[in-house]
Design an enzyme around this catalytic site. Structure first.
Site, short mmCIF file in Angstrom:
data_model
loop_
_atom_site.label_atom_id
_atom_site.label_comp_id
_atom_site.label_asym_id
_atom_site.label_seq_id
_atom_site.Cartn_x
_atom_site.Cartn_y
_atom_site.Cartn_z
N HIS A 154 0.82 -1.21 0.00
CA HIS A 154 0.00 0.00 0.00
C HIS A 154 0.85 1.27 0.00
O HIS A 154 0.41 2.32 0.47
CB HIS A 154 -0.94 0.00 1.21
N GLU A 205 -3.93 -13.33 -4.22
CA GLU A 205 -2.88 -12.30 -4.37
C GLU A 205 -1.68 -12.58 -3.47
O GLU A 205 -1.45 -11.86 -2.49
CB GLU A 205 -3.45 -10.91 -4.09
N GLU A 221 -3.63 -6.28 -9.76
CA GLU A 221 -2.26 -6.04 -9.31
C GLU A 221 -1.32 -6.94 -10.11
O GLU A 221 -1.58 -8.12 -10.28
CB GLU A 221 -2.15 -6.31 -7.80
#
Length: 402
Positions: free
Chosen positions: A232, A358, A262
């Site tokens: 992040h 992910e 992503e």
């Protein structure tokens, strides 16, 4: 002059809602069935996600409080005067109370107007500050305050057909953002320029696909080199160089519904040490995609994927769980923590859950292949397994550019 504590504001026509009237009725019927079962007189939601889920209104707090009161008889939105008629135009509710800033504590006056008497009140304990918990205790001294947060989270985990349609659009728009970022990628381009190009492409497509939606909160994180170490990490003015690791993160927001794409990328070439680690992370990603199916336990999926990292002596570089749910969530109002691929989450996957896969590993500066590696796809669990609705390719075969 005595100024009012609360108001009624009606300004303009109702805006089209994100979902059908039938969909909002379905959500409220499920909640009210739970309230009946547990003898709860009223629920007072104060979070971004539940107010949006049940009333289609995503508030802007800016230091003020908002609420949605739900009883068996109806729903009442409580909003701040600073917003004018916008909450009333957007919200799907039976009534509205607007509180003013003329006197301190008017939010609680508005709550009491919406819920004059209550014996058993459901609140989201995970959203309450200690002062607010004390304030509600004083507001309803004879009432029993009950935590409604976890049951409502469980209800939100199962996505309706309408929600799944919106999420599919979100995944499609995230792919558009990813393609735009790749289009902007070149030697010495600043991170923010790549991010801006991706975000603009997504916002324009949201506006085209959802002309009645409010356009807010869509964003992109594009990280390079050492900035890839955190999932992040904000965008900076750092410039991209060939051969260094890049991380692309596209997040279109449609009426509070978040989707994501992503990808690990390289410009020009990928050094051998990075390539080895990237391929291992892709191996974990692909194994995870195969494990997502009805009946699978979140914690079991996490443990099975741990074994692959262990084989390569990389488990110590894993940074977080392997995925999470989708729906109403954002970087500032959280997510459904009961549906994450972590060792401490024993939720069993069911059809109509929507989740990500992910995996991410991070190797610190000074080590061969240093940087953060992450791939991210969105899957809808169905009766037979899961459908991957992310289309932009991943891995070294596709994402070394120039």
């Amino acid at each position: 002059m005595q100024m009012p504590q609360t108001l009624q504001i009606r300004n303009g026509e109702k805006s089209p809602s994100t979902f059908s009237t039938k969909e909002y009725a379905r959500r409220l019927n499920s909640l009210r069935a739970y309230m009946t079962q547990h003898e709860i007189d009223a629920v007072l939601f104060t979070s971004y996600h539940n107010i949006n889920y049940y009333a289609d209104f995503l508030y802007c707090s800016f230091g003020r409080q908002y609420a949605l009161a739900v009883t068996q008889a109806g729903t009442v939105l409580i909003s701040a005067n600073i917003d004018g008629g916008q909450p009333g135009r957007r919200a799907v509710c039976d009534a509205q109370v607007v509180y003013t800033d003329w006197q301190r504590g008017n939010f609680f006056i508005a709550v009491k107007q919406a819920l004059p008497r209550v014996a058993r009140l459901g609140l989201e304990f995970d959203q309450l500050t200690l002062p607010n918990h004390l304030a509600f205790t004083e507001l309803y001294p004879q009432a029993q305050l009950l935590d409604i947060a976890a049951p409502c989270m469980s209800m939100r985990m199962l996505k309706s057909a309408e929600e799944q349609t919106l999420i599919r659009h979100g995944a499609r728009i995230a792919d558009i953002g990813g393609a735009a970022a790749i289009e902007a990628l070149q030697d010495q381009v600043p991170e923010y320029e790549v991010a801006l190009h991706a975000s603009q492409a997504m916002v324009r497509e949201i506006a085209r696909s959802f002309p009645a939606a409010e356009l807010m909160d869509t964003w992109t994180w594009f990280q390079s080199g050492i900035n890839t170490d955190g999932a992040h990490n904000p965008v900076t003015s750092r410039r991209v160089s060939p051969g260094e690791i890049l991380s692309l993160n596209c997040f279109p927001m449609i009426s509070g519904y978040y989707t994501a794409l992503e990808r690990t990328l390289f410009l020009g070439h990928c050094p051998e040490a990075h390539l080895r680690l990237w391929e291992i992370n892709v191996q974990v990603h692909e194994a995870g995609l195969q494990l997502i199916r009805p009946g699978a336990r979140c914690s079991d999926i996490a443990r099975q994927l741990n074994e692959i990292y262990l084989e390569h002596d990389l488990l110590q570089y894993r940074t977080f769980g392997y995925g999470h749910s989708f729906g109403i969530l954002n970087h500032y109002y959280g997510r459904e923590t009961g549906l994450e691929f972590r060792e401490d989450v024993d939720t069993i996957l069911e059809p109509n859950m929507v989740v990500s896969m992910e995996p991410m590993i991070r190797l610190p500066e000074g080590m061969p292949g240093a940087g953060g590696y992450r791939e991210h796809d969105i899957l809808i669990v169905n009766q037979l397994g899961a459908e991957n609705i992310t289309r932009l390719p991943y891995g070294p075969q596709h994402n070394i550019f120039g």
